[in-house]
Design a protein around this motif. Structure first.
Motif, PDB file in Angstrom:
ATOM      1  N   ALA A 161       7.242  10.847  37.545  1.00 48.87           N
ATOM      2  CA  ALA A 161       5.834  10.865  37.961  1.00 48.87           C
ATOM      3  C   ALA A 161       5.589   9.882  39.101  1.00 48.87           C
ATOM      4  N   GLU A 164       7.065  11.263  42.330  1.00 45.88           N
ATOM      5  CA  GLU A 164       6.204  12.345  42.808  1.00 45.88           C
ATOM      6  C   GLU A 164       4.944  11.793  43.468  1.00 45.88           C
ATOM      7  N   ARG A 165       4.310  10.829  42.829  1.00 45.63           N
ATOM      8  CA  ARG A 165       3.069  10.265  43.374  1.00 45.63           C
ATOM      9  C   ARG A 165       3.323   9.556  44.701  1.00 45.63           C
ATOM     10  N   THR A 257       9.120   2.689  43.053  1.00 45.62           N
ATOM     11  CA  THR A 257       9.099   3.730  42.028  1.00 45.62           C
ATOM     12  C   THR A 257       9.192   3.119  40.636  1.00 45.62           C
ATOM     13  N   LEU A 264       2.664   3.213  34.848  1.00 45.48           N
ATOM     14  CA  LEU A 264       2.416   4.500  34.192  1.00 45.48           C
ATOM     15  C   LEU A 264       2.792   4.451  32.718  1.00 45.48           C
TER      16      LEU A 264
END
Length: 286
Positions: A161, A164-165, A257, A264
């Protein structure tokens, strides 16, 4: 008796009995104690990478520096986070996991560099490990050799995630962790020395769809799993073993990341608590 056997009461005594467990005291190698680190810790190998990582954070303070272990604690996206360098290889990485776990850490994310061995993987890309081939000896001293080195699903999901973000190119899959940079990774040694089987090593790993080679992930994943803790790994591709290209590129992308993944994970944990769920899953929204 060597220096290692009689340094402190927390050290290994070498008498055949159990040495004193530091417990809630300052840890022998990493030199951190309770309250010094966050629940989640990033684990780069190179101590210099600590500065690359903390430069991305909202704030930080270096809390310990001993041998290859540099530790800093701060916040990223308003989430408590720490980083501890482990040096090169699985023995020192396992020590970091052991001692950080003893002061309350429950989540570990390796942030490293690697060699890519599959087509379509470029220098500077990220590799997010889903599991690892245990071609290092450290994890063998913890558990039988057929025990899997599996990344925690929540950590993998958070890393994906995050990538991707952030819009970073990434690959997911199986990593091989070796105990040496040269012979153990199919490279020639001094004066052209070639270890038995090294010429076929990379080809065999490619046939098995292994994505990359590095030196710490499988031990970190195995030790964390044995203790019921979360662990994962994200590495930037420095070497393309197919084309021979090598550049130290993507270090900051891997660091960002991993840092975002910790933020997250904190949100995932909050969602789990609100939903009364034991594990985060696709039915729960961030």
């Amino acid at each position: 008796m060597t220096d290692e056997t009689d340094e402190t009461s927390e050290g290994i005594k070498g008498t055949g009995g159990d040495s004193k467990d530091p417990g809630d005291e300052v840890q022998y190698h990493v030199e951190v104690g309770p309250g010094d680190v966050a629940d989640a810790v990033l684990l780069p190998g190179n101590p210099e990478r600590v500065d690359t990582i903390t430069a991305l954070w909202d704030d930080h303070e270096e809390v310990a520096a001993h041998r290859e272990y540099r530790t800093a604690t701060g916040s990223y996206d308003d989430t408590p986070i720490s980083v501890t360098s482990t040096g090169i290889g699985s023995p020192s990485a396992a020590i970091a996991v052991e001692e950080l776990a003893r002061v309350g850490v429950d989540t570990f994310v390796r942030v490293g560099s690697c060699g890519a061995i599959q087509p379509g993987m470029e220098v500077g890309d990220l590799v997010i490990t889903t599991g690892a081939v245990r071609q290092e000896g450290t994890s063998d001293e913890y558990v039988r050799e057929d025990y899997p080195a599996a990344a925690d699903g929540e950590v993998v999901a958070a890393l994906v995630a995050a990538a991707e973000r952030l819009g970073y190119d990434y690959h997911t899959g199986v990593t091989m962790s070796a105990d040496s940079f040269y012979a153990g990774q199919g490279r020639l040694g001094f004066e052209g020395f070639e270890a038995a089987g090294s010429a076929e090593l990379v080809a065999e790993l490619q046939d098995a769809n292994v994505k990359n080679i590095e030196m710490e992930a499988s031990a970190i994943l195995t030790v964390a799993s044995v203790y019921g803790l979360r662990a994962g790994a994200v590495c930037s591709v420095y070497a393309n073993r197919i084309t021979g290209e090598f550049r130290t590129e993507g270090e900051s992308r891997a660091s960002e990341t991993a840092s975002l993944a910790v933020a997250l994970l904190a949100r995932m944990d909050e969602v789990k608590r609100e939903a009364g769920a034991d594990r985060w899953h696709a039915g729960l929204s961030l």
